[in-house]
Design a protein around this motif. Structure first.
Motif, mmCIF file in Angstrom:
data_model
loop_
_atom_site.group_PDB
_atom_site.id
_atom_site.type_symbol
_atom_site.label_atom_id
_atom_site.label_comp_id
_atom_site.label_asym_id
_atom_site.label_seq_id
_atom_site.Cartn_x
_atom_site.Cartn_y
_atom_site.Cartn_z
ATOM 1 N N ILE A 113 -29.023 -14.655 8.963
ATOM 2 C CA ILE A 113 -29.252 -13.312 8.417
ATOM 3 C C ILE A 113 -27.904 -12.735 8.003
ATOM 4 C CG2 ILE A 113 -29.952 -10.943 8.946
ATOM 5 C CD1 ILE A 113 -31.935 -12.138 10.984
ATOM 6 N N VAL A 114 -27.809 -12.231 6.789
ATOM 7 C CA VAL A 114 -26.621 -11.484 6.364
ATOM 8 C C VAL A 114 -27.023 -10.016 6.228
ATOM 9 C CG1 VAL A 114 -24.869 -11.146 4.589
ATOM 10 C CG2 VAL A 114 -25.614 -13.467 5.178
ATOM 11 N N ASP A 115 -26.371 -9.186 6.996
ATOM 12 C CA ASP A 115 -26.645 -7.745 6.998
ATOM 13 C C ASP A 115 -25.656 -7.034 6.079
ATOM 14 O OD1 ASP A 115 -26.759 -4.993 7.675
ATOM 15 O OD2 ASP A 115 -25.456 -5.344 9.428
ATOM 16 N N ALA A 116 -26.146 -6.630 4.905
ATOM 17 C CA ALA A 116 -25.329 -5.860 3.954
ATOM 18 C C ALA A 116 -26.097 -4.588 3.583
ATOM 19 C CB ALA A 116 -25.006 -6.695 2.721
ATOM 20 N N ILE A 117 -26.608 -3.919 4.590
ATOM 21 C CA ILE A 117 -27.516 -2.796 4.346
ATOM 22 C C ILE A 117 -26.754 -1.473 4.271
ATOM 23 C CG2 ILE A 117 -29.565 -1.572 5.179
ATOM 24 C CD1 ILE A 117 -30.315 -4.234 6.632
ATOM 25 N N PHE A 118 -26.068 -1.119 5.337
ATOM 26 C CA PHE A 118 -25.287 0.126 5.348
ATOM 27 C C PHE A 118 -23.831 -0.199 5.660
ATOM 28 C CE2 PHE A 118 -29.471 1.651 7.169
ATOM 29 C CZ PHE A 118 -29.932 2.194 5.979
ATOM 30 N N GLY A 119 -22.910 0.506 5.027
ATOM 31 C CA GLY A 119 -21.487 0.332 5.291
ATOM 32 C C GLY A 119 -20.948 1.459 6.160
ATOM 33 N N ILE A 120 -19.675 1.731 6.010
ATOM 34 C CA ILE A 120 -19.025 2.742 6.844
ATOM 35 C C ILE A 120 -19.375 4.160 6.426
ATOM 36 C CG2 ILE A 120 -17.090 1.259 7.465
ATOM 37 C CD1 ILE A 120 -15.429 2.641 5.311
ATOM 38 N N GLY A 121 -20.041 4.307 5.278
ATOM 39 C CA GLY A 121 -20.319 5.650 4.772
ATOM 40 C C GLY A 121 -21.646 6.234 5.225
ATOM 41 N N LEU A 122 -22.393 5.527 6.092
ATOM 42 C CA LEU A 122 -23.690 6.039 6.528
ATOM 43 C C LEU A 122 -23.519 7.390 7.231
ATOM 44 C CD1 LEU A 122 -26.753 5.401 6.838
ATOM 45 C CD2 LEU A 122 -26.192 4.470 9.099
ATOM 46 N N ASN A 123 -24.233 8.409 6.762
ATOM 47 C CA ASN A 123 -24.080 9.753 7.344
ATOM 48 C C ASN A 123 -25.426 10.415 7.623
ATOM 49 O OD1 ASN A 123 -24.949 10.260 4.761
ATOM 50 N ND2 ASN A 123 -23.079 11.295 4.073
ATOM 51 N N ARG A 124 -26.444 9.606 7.828
ATOM 52 C CA ARG A 124 -27.766 10.160 8.116
ATOM 53 C C ARG A 124 -28.494 9.223 9.077
ATOM 54 N NH1 ARG A 124 -31.300 7.076 5.242
ATOM 55 N NH2 ARG A 124 -30.478 5.915 3.445
ATOM 56 N N PRO A 125 -29.530 9.718 9.759
ATOM 57 C CA PRO A 125 -30.292 8.853 10.659
ATOM 58 C C PRO A 125 -30.995 7.736 9.894
ATOM 59 C CG PRO A 125 -30.770 11.181 11.072
ATOM 60 C CD PRO A 125 -29.975 11.128 9.809
ATOM 61 N N VAL A 126 -31.162 6.617 10.557
ATOM 62 C CA VAL A 126 -31.833 5.470 9.954
ATOM 63 C C VAL A 126 -33.345 5.701 9.996
ATOM 64 C CG1 VAL A 126 -32.266 2.999 10.214
ATOM 65 C CG2 VAL A 126 -29.970 3.911 10.610
ATOM 66 N N ASP A 127 -34.028 5.402 8.871
ATOM 67 C CA ASP A 127 -35.486 5.537 8.819
ATOM 68 C C ASP A 127 -36.153 4.660 9.873
ATOM 69 O OD1 ASP A 127 -35.138 7.217 6.675
ATOM 70 O OD2 ASP A 127 -35.596 5.702 5.150
ATOM 71 N N GLU A 128 -37.317 5.089 10.328
ATOM 72 C CA GLU A 128 -38.024 4.362 11.379
ATOM 73 C C GLU A 128 -38.340 2.924 10.969
ATOM 74 O OE1 GLU A 128 -38.847 4.958 14.567
ATOM 75 O OE2 GLU A 128 -37.610 6.783 14.422
ATOM 76 N N TRP A 129 -38.765 2.733 9.715
ATOM 77 C CA TRP A 129 -39.125 1.375 9.313
ATOM 78 C C TRP A 129 -37.895 0.484 9.192
ATOM 79 C CZ3 TRP A 129 -37.707 -1.382 4.936
ATOM 80 C CH2 TRP A 129 -37.130 -0.664 3.904
ATOM 81 N N VAL A 130 -36.741 1.084 8.859
ATOM 82 C CA VAL A 130 -35.491 0.304 8.819
ATOM 83 C C VAL A 130 -35.063 -0.052 10.240
ATOM 84 C CG1 VAL A 130 -33.076 0.309 8.092
ATOM 85 C CG2 VAL A 130 -34.806 1.392 6.658
ATOM 86 N N LYS A 131 -35.296 0.882 11.154
ATOM 87 C CA LYS A 131 -35.030 0.604 12.558
ATOM 88 C C LYS A 131 -35.874 -0.596 13.023
ATOM 89 C CE LYS A 131 -34.903 4.548 14.708
ATOM 90 N NZ LYS A 131 -35.290 5.661 15.633
ATOM 91 N N ASP A 132 -37.130 -0.611 12.595
ATOM 92 C CA ASP A 132 -38.001 -1.744 12.929
ATOM 93 C C ASP A 132 -37.462 -3.052 12.337
ATOM 94 O OD1 ASP A 132 -39.774 -0.098 14.297
ATOM 95 O OD2 ASP A 132 -41.050 0.240 12.546
#
Length: 517
Positions: free
Chosen positions: A125-144
């Motif tokens: 798995i390569v995780d390239a979803i969020f970088g250092i600029g994330l400034n909001r809560p992660v959506d529930e489905w993304v958490k899943d």
């Protein structure tokens, strides 16, 4: 190694684009190609399924560049877009168009839990979803989705930082962060890799050079530094041929009580092993015989009391003093310490019960000489500064204490952090073998011995922490984590010093030999 802040990295990106006269897309291309090279060296064309999950910002753009290069090189790649917002970065969109030109299968769009692909434990798995600029809560489905990653047990490689992890705060929900087996961090490691609350989210990390302007990197000062051999070697003070013991200072260790003289023996030995020319120990009378018998190189001064420190009075002139190990917190000892502080001007290292006394009677902090060094373990630190909500709160409180009293605080832990004013120095040596009785006493002795030799307090703290950890790293090769004891750390100090000048081993080059029948 400098650890740049998020804002500094953004500034470096802008300066690089301007100074090199390139576009941000070119910079992204270079970053993605560096990730590809890293993976290609390790995979060598292996056809293991690689699942690349891309966000819709610049981290996702990096993932798309990587996917394109892997596809062009014949790897088994499946690319997914984690469609978590309507806002897409310019460079993401450019690379989204580019990947369409190299594959018949466009990236799969993920918008809910039902879209999650099947992933086997043998996949990557390569995780390239969020970088250092994330400034909001992660959506529930993304958490899943993150939980799905973890359940597959597949090797997970995060790009720059595990998605969902911020550079400057602790996640409230650990399911809202990717648990990475490895993180390829751009430009610099992130502070969060070294803190107990956040370091668990990546098992290993490595820094990738993505081509930021070298002048920016060299000229920009940072509030955090990572300390390894390269950083401590310039601190080392070599000895001249005609030097003698009088040139390397006189360390005095004050402490001990009935049943706890061993701590003073450990600290005194460590001070001498670190290079101090002379070492004396000031102990209750009950400590006289144990010290004289077990450590003949030390000189011993005794208190008037048989069992505890009640009156700190000596007729020598030490160049550094370590106080507190095994001393206890009886009223007479507290009074003796207070009277000592009122007249002392000699550089001071305080540990153990010395810190507990300061915590009980905080007015004594005003009496400390400038750049006094405190070396608390977590519980002692809590007594001194109070509880903290997370590691960032802890660091803020320690920095405030350091600034208020102009002192140095060594926060002991898996990555021991030395704090002075607003600056953090994160150590890279040490291992779980140091979780043993007396290892903190040894560190106190090492730092006291370095200050005695003329190292300034900050350098002594940073260098001492490094040597302490390096000695344990060498010793654990012989004893293992469970059987390493504090005395071994002292015994291997010489090897730790010698390692400073050891050149890395070069890989053997196997000569090609033509075989002819």
């Amino acid at each position: 190694m400098k650890i740049f802040s998020k804002d500094q990295i953004y500034e470096g990106d802008k300066l690089t684009v301007a100074r090199k006269n390139i576009s941000s897309t070119d910079l992204m291309e270079h970053a993605g190609s560096q990730i590809f090279k890293w993976m290609h060296v390790r995979l060598q064309g292996a056809q293991v399924p690689i699942h690349i999950f891309c966000g819709i910002g610049n981290n996702g753009g990096d993932g798309l560049v990587l996917a394109r290069h892997l596809i062009l090189d014949g790897y088994n790649v499946k690319t997914y877009i984690v469609n978590c917002s309507d806002k897409r970065s310019k460079d993401f969109l450019i690379n989204y168009d580019r990947i369409k030109n190299v594959t018949k299968h466009w990236p799969t769009l993920l918008s809910c839990k039902e879209d999650f692909p099947e992933i086997n434990a043998e996949d990557i798995i390569v995780d390239a979803i969020f970088g250092i600029g994330l400034n909001r809560p992660v959506d529930e489905w993304v958490k899943d989705l993150f939980v799905h990653f973890k359940k597959t047990k597949a090797f997970t490689l995060s790009i720059d930082i595990p998605s969902g992890l911020s550079t400057d705060n602790v996640p409230k929900d650990e399911n809202a962060v990717v648990w990475a087996g490895y993180t390829l961090s751009f430009v610099t490691p992130k502070l969060v890799f070294f803190l107990p609350d956040t370091g668990k989210y990546t098992a290993q990390w490595e820094v990738l050079d993505i081509g930021l302007d070298v002048n920016f990197l060299s000229e920009t000062a940072t509030a955090v530094e990572l300390i390894g051999k390269h950083e401590v070697l310039p601190l080392y003070k070599p000895r001249e041929r005609f030097s003698h013991k009088g040139q390397f200072g006189h360390g005095l260790i004050i402490g001990g009580s009935y049943g706890k003289i061993g701590s003073v023996i450990l600290a005194s030995r460590a001070a001498l092993f670190s290079g101090a020319g002379l070492v004396s120990a000031y102990v209750p009378k009950c400590g006289y015989m144990p010290l004289q018998v077990s450590f003949p190189e030390a000189m011993v001064i005794t208190d008037i009391d048989e069992e505890i420190i009640t009156n700190i009075n000596f007729d020598i002139t030490p160049t550094s003093i370590g106080f507190g190990i095994g001393a206890g917190t009886k009223d007479q000892t507290i009074e003796a310490f207070e009277n000592f502080l009122k007249k002392n001007k000699i550089p001071l290292v305080i540990d153990a019960d010395g810190i507990n006394i300061l915590a009980q009677k905080k007015s004594l902090l005003k009496l400390l000489p400038e750049q006094t060094i405190l070396t608390p373990h977590p519980k002692e630190l809590e007594r001194l500064i109070g509880t903290w909500k997370d590691d960032f709160d802890k660091l803020d409180k320690v920095k405030s204490l350091s600034k208020k009293h102009n002192i140095i605080v060594v926060i002991k832990g898996a990555n021991t952090i030395t704090v002075f004013q607003e600056k953090l120095y994160i150590n890279t040596t040490g291992n779980p073998g140091l979780a043993t009785a007396g290892s903190g006493d040894v560190l106190t002795g090492i730092i006291t011995g370095l200050v005695a030799q003329g190292y300034n307090p900050l350098n002594a703290s940073v260098f001492g922490v490094y040597l302490h950890g390096k000695s344990a790293d060498i010793g654990v090769e012989d004893y293992g984590y469970q059987s390493l004891i504090a005395s071994h750390v002292i015994d291997y100090l010489g090897e730790a010093y010698k390692d400073l000048f050891k050149q890395p081993e070069q890989p053997e080059v196997q000569e090609e030999v033509d075989s002819k029948e």
